[in-house]
Design an enzyme around this catalytic site. Sequence first.
Site, PDB file in Angstrom:
ATOM      1  N   LYS A  25       0.876  -1.113  -0.019  1.00 54.99           N
ATOM      2  CA  LYS A  25       0.144  -0.054   0.018  1.00 54.99           C
ATOM      3  C   LYS A  25       0.804   1.360  -0.118  1.00 54.99           C
ATOM      4  CE  LYS A  25      -3.679   0.073   2.912  1.00 54.99           C
ATOM      5  NZ  LYS A  25      -5.310   0.585   2.442  1.00 54.99           N
ATOM      6  N   ARG A  96      -3.437   3.012   8.784  1.00 55.13           N
ATOM      7  CA  ARG A  96      -3.654   1.348   8.181  1.00 55.13           C
ATOM      8  C   ARG A  96      -2.406   0.821   8.065  1.00 55.13           C
ATOM      9  NH1 ARG A  96      -8.742   2.662   4.904  1.00 55.13           N
ATOM     10  NH2 ARG A  96      -8.793   4.713   4.696  1.00 55.13           N
ATOM     11  N   GLY A 105      -8.228  -7.589   5.120  1.00 58.01           N
ATOM     12  CA  GLY A 105      -9.031  -7.504   6.363  1.00 58.01           C
ATOM     13  C   GLY A 105      -8.406  -8.360   7.657  1.00 58.01           C
ATOM     14  N   MET A 107      -5.566  -7.266   9.264  1.00 54.76           N
ATOM     15  CA  MET A 107      -4.956  -6.620  10.440  1.00 54.76           C
ATOM     16  C   MET A 107      -5.823  -5.366  10.700  1.00 54.76           C
ATOM     17  SD  MET A 107      -1.045  -6.623   9.341  1.00 54.76           S
ATOM     18  CE  MET A 107      -1.240  -6.623   7.593  1.00 54.76           C
ATOM     19  N   ARG A 369      -3.380  -1.756  -6.199  1.00 55.43           N
ATOM     20  CA  ARG A 369      -2.738  -2.873  -5.975  1.00 55.43           C
ATOM     21  C   ARG A 369      -2.862  -3.803  -7.196  1.00 55.43           C
ATOM     22  NH1 ARG A 369      -5.832  -5.255  -0.565  1.00 55.43           N
ATOM     23  NH2 ARG A 369      -7.472  -5.208  -1.675  1.00 55.43           N
ATOM     24  N   HIS A 487     -16.281  -9.577   1.827  1.00 58.02           N
ATOM     25  CA  HIS A 487     -15.145 -10.422   2.543  1.00 58.02           C
ATOM     26  C   HIS A 487     -15.173 -11.823   1.839  1.00 58.02           C
ATOM     27  CE1 HIS A 487     -13.320 -13.342   5.367  1.00 58.02           C
ATOM     28  NE2 HIS A 487     -12.709 -12.219   5.607  1.00 58.02           N
ATOM     29  N   SER A 795      16.128 -41.749  -8.557  1.00 56.83           N
ATOM     30  CA  SER A 795      14.791 -40.679  -8.535  1.00 56.83           C
ATOM     31  C   SER A 795      14.541 -40.658  -6.917  1.00 56.83           C
ATOM     32  CB  SER A 795      13.643 -41.549  -8.954  1.00 56.83           C
ATOM     33  OG  SER A 795      12.486 -41.098  -8.542  1.00 56.83           O
ATOM     34  N   CYS A 862      10.322 -38.083  -7.336  1.00 56.32           N
ATOM     35  CA  CYS A 862       9.112 -38.610  -7.400  1.00 56.32           C
ATOM     36  C   CYS A 862       8.246 -38.840  -6.058  1.00 56.32           C
ATOM     37  CB  CYS A 862       9.029 -40.137  -8.079  1.00 56.32           C
ATOM     38  SG  CYS A 862       9.722 -41.262  -6.954  1.00 56.32           S
ATOM     39  N   TYR A 882      14.315 -34.202 -14.281  1.00 56.23           N
ATOM     40  CA  TYR A 882      12.764 -34.148 -14.282  1.00 56.23           C
ATOM     41  C   TYR A 882      12.255 -34.146 -12.910  1.00 56.23           C
ATOM     42  CZ  TYR A 882      12.551 -39.144 -13.005  1.00 56.23           C
ATOM     43  OH  TYR A 882      12.937 -40.402 -12.413  1.00 56.23           O
TER      44      TYR A 882
HETATM   45  C1  PEP Z   1       8.590 -41.803  -1.732  1.00 57.80           C
HETATM   46  O1  PEP Z   1       9.161 -42.457  -0.666  1.00 57.80           O
HETATM   47  O2  PEP Z   1       8.957 -40.482  -1.877  1.00 57.80           O
HETATM   48  C2  PEP Z   1       8.259 -42.623  -2.680  1.00 57.80           C
HETATM   49  C3  PEP Z   1       7.834 -41.833  -4.036  1.00 57.80           C
HETATM   50  O3  PEP Z   1       7.806 -43.665  -2.539  1.00 57.80           O
HETATM   51  P1  PEP Z   1       6.326 -44.092  -1.794  1.00 57.80           P
HETATM   52  O4  PEP Z   1       5.786 -42.708  -1.388  1.00 57.80           O
HETATM   53  O5  PEP Z   1       5.630 -44.956  -2.351  1.00 57.80           O
HETATM   54  O6  PEP Z   1       6.896 -44.726  -0.441  1.00 57.80           O
END
Ligand code: PEP
Length: 904
Positions: A25, A96, A105, A107, A369, A487, A795, A862, A882
């Site tokens: 602000k 303010r 809203g 603060m 803003r 709100h 991974s 993963c 990845y």
């Molecule tokens: C993990 O442990 O991050 C994973 C991908 O395997 P899981 O969640 O199947 O143990």
Amino acid sequence: MKRVYTFGDGKAEGNAEMRNLLGGKGANLAEMNLLGMPVPPGFTITTEVCNEYTLNGSESVVKLIQEEVEAAIAHVETLTGKKFNDPANPLLVSVRSGARASMPGMMDTVLNLGMNDATVASLAEKSGNPRFAWDSYRRFVQMYGDVVLGMKPKSKADIDPFEEIMDKVKAEKGVKLDTELDVEDLQNLVKLFKAAVKDFTGKDFPDSAWEQLWGGICAVFDSWMNERAILYRRMNQIPEEWGTAVNVQAMVYGNMGDNSATGVAFSRDAATGENIFNGEYLINAQGEDVVAGIRTPQQITVEGSRRWAALQGITEEERVEKYPSLEESMPVCAAELIAIANRLENYYKDMQDMEFTIQDGKLWMLQTRNGKRTGAAMVKIAMDLLRAGEIDEKTTLLRMEPQKLDELLHPVFDKAALKRANVVAKGLPASPGAAAGQIVFSAEEAEAWSEKKKKVVLVRIETSPEDLRGMAVAQGILTMRGGMTSHAAVVARGMGKCCVSGAGEIKVDYKAKTVEMGGKVYNEGDWISLNGSTGEVYDGQVPTAEPELGGDFGAIMNLAAKYTKTLVRTNADTPRDAKQARHFGAQGIGLCRTEHMFFEGDRIKAVREMILASDVEGRRHALDKLLPMQRSDFEGIFEAMDGFGVTIRLLDPPLHEFVPHQTATQKELANEMGLTLEEVKAKVDSLEEFNPMLGHRGCRLGITYPEITEMQTRAIIEAALNMKARGIKVFPEIMIPLVGTLKEIQNQADVINITASKVFEERGESVAYKVGTMIEVPRAALTADQIATVADFFSFGTNDLTQMTFGYSRDDAPKFLKFYKEHGIIKTDPFEVLDQEGVGQLVRMGVEKGRATKPELKVGICGEHGGEPSSVKFCAKLGMNYVSCSPYRVPIARVAAAQAAIED
Ligand code: PEP
Ligand code: MG
């Protein structure tokens, strides 16, 4: 160190770049001055002072800034020609909050500061409107009492002491509305309010404007640490260290009579992103009246006003008479406002959300803003600005809040079902999307029901910041009162939550827990459905359908593909999920959890037979039955991912997850297997572990029962060969779970390679495949250089890695993590947002050590973190090839990954 920055009359010590120091602000107020726009003069106390305040307390901070604040007030006095604390010609100010990120809203604010028995008389005389002066005074005493003196009730069940007095005075007079009170009543109210203050604090209400000012400033700093603000910061990942600035500004009044007004405007449509200027205003009102949703606001433009009237079923005649647009009621101010909005948008190159006040025919800008918007609007506005040449491609991508793309991916109502559905009420389309749920009437109930896994729609007369938690867990929100800037509407849009606001014809009864709509009385627990895009409310549970992704979404995805350096794969166990993910742009599968297939159809029988077998022969016999099923699953997945890598993980969970624990099912199993119940029970008991997550699972299974690894490898390789024969490009990657030592991976890699060679020999043909490992045991990260001698790829399984690094059980942690979060022990759930500081070190070490051994090592993630934007960015910046996440998070990860590449 400079702690106070002034602005006014086309000059300012700050500017838009100084957002971190002056808050959003404050920085924009300064910038609007520099742009020559009409802004009431004032000054900003920096966010750094807030931190000093939290650390050292009020006394020391007041001393620290006293001189600068006095000089800044003098500056405002010069510009306004008024004097602070001067009964003859008083300067009144607002105080303010204003943090770096907007926290609507959350603060505190104090208006009309500087009023006392002397200044009120002068204000009455100068404005020629004693009622206005006394109304401002009573509002001030009330606000100051609530906010600064701590008289605001702590719980919603308690009544505000000032409201109580007000109700009594109105009842005695026999009137309903505040506006029906005359000057004498208001004078009486001030007296009664002050008496209540004395009762509560033991002291007289402070008459000195200076004392009031310091009280106000400290109250705003205090409100940075109030419960609401802390909760909001946690939900929006705003660090406590950012602090809030305090903005002190000369008051302007929208409630000086019928030539005054106050309102909110947007340079584009915050719900759809369309390039349509819009907004709402109220004549003779103060800012909070618009947001509070007590009076029905009017539209700024004629066009918007007509559309609004049509939705409400109001005739043009009635509209012009009762709800004219600002363009009709105050055309000069409306034109000036629209011109300013255009200039601001051109300057900031983004949709602006502005607050303004018209005092006696003169327009004043109080705030601008970058406006909060829905996911759909976020995409459309950025693409429109790109096409208009206002911003470049990189900026377009950086304008995305990746998490918000979620809203575009979620189901909308099934069109056919919607046609049959019964509309029982209509409100404003406050925040788009579809929601079906059981009615609850309070935020507390919403929380309690959703903890029991129930879907709820929160139905309220209106919402306030105290309802935040309940709104967060509800599917949707329906309110009886409040406009598009109420709100409920603003907060729901920020959350990306479906909301219908201001459905005026419904009757909510909190006591009876009922809501009357369309001639029917609904009770708590009854199902309704909301369409936040049209404002319609439907009877019952209307089924939803997949959303259609428009061209702009595709364009954003293409831009992400252009700039990213990190691929996005998906975690998918079925061909259906794999296809969905490809549709969203996943390039391969980063994790196929084979155990999920074990539960489908008849397979579980063969799996159980294998587990119950007493020797290798018996196990092999059962595994032979599983082989064709696994093979055909893999074929489907290879086909869906034609041309991309598919990482298939060998069996991971502890075996007890597959056997029945109830006597009845155990009996059935015993019959099927030709065993006695006792034999089955004994086997199940033998699988029991004290700590199965750290027990006989992962590669520990494959090492002790190599025939399982053999069968799975055979299924993968045979499926790959079959698909290759059909002309499908297959890139199988076999992944070994829970490896912690070199010997473990060597053992399993040997079994895999021997089995694959066997299959190749049998079939007289081969296919290229890779063997890699999850890095999910801390020791694997620590010895990644050794493990990489065997692995073709890593991974990171950050779910297990988080579990084992923190020593928090994945299954039991929620019990205490909620408490941890609420008490500030942790900022975010480490199973949701990767702990870069701790677990992240192991990830970094794993990548670096692995690649030191094998520079071409392919690395990905993963765990669940692979779809969480901040974690994706962390992984991308580590140079991972990845990230892999569930199908619906693929677009989010793609944008986050592209942003990481641009930010680098
Ligand atoms: C993990 O442990 O991050 C994973 C991908 O395997 P899981 O969640 O199947 O143990
Ligand atoms: Mg794991």
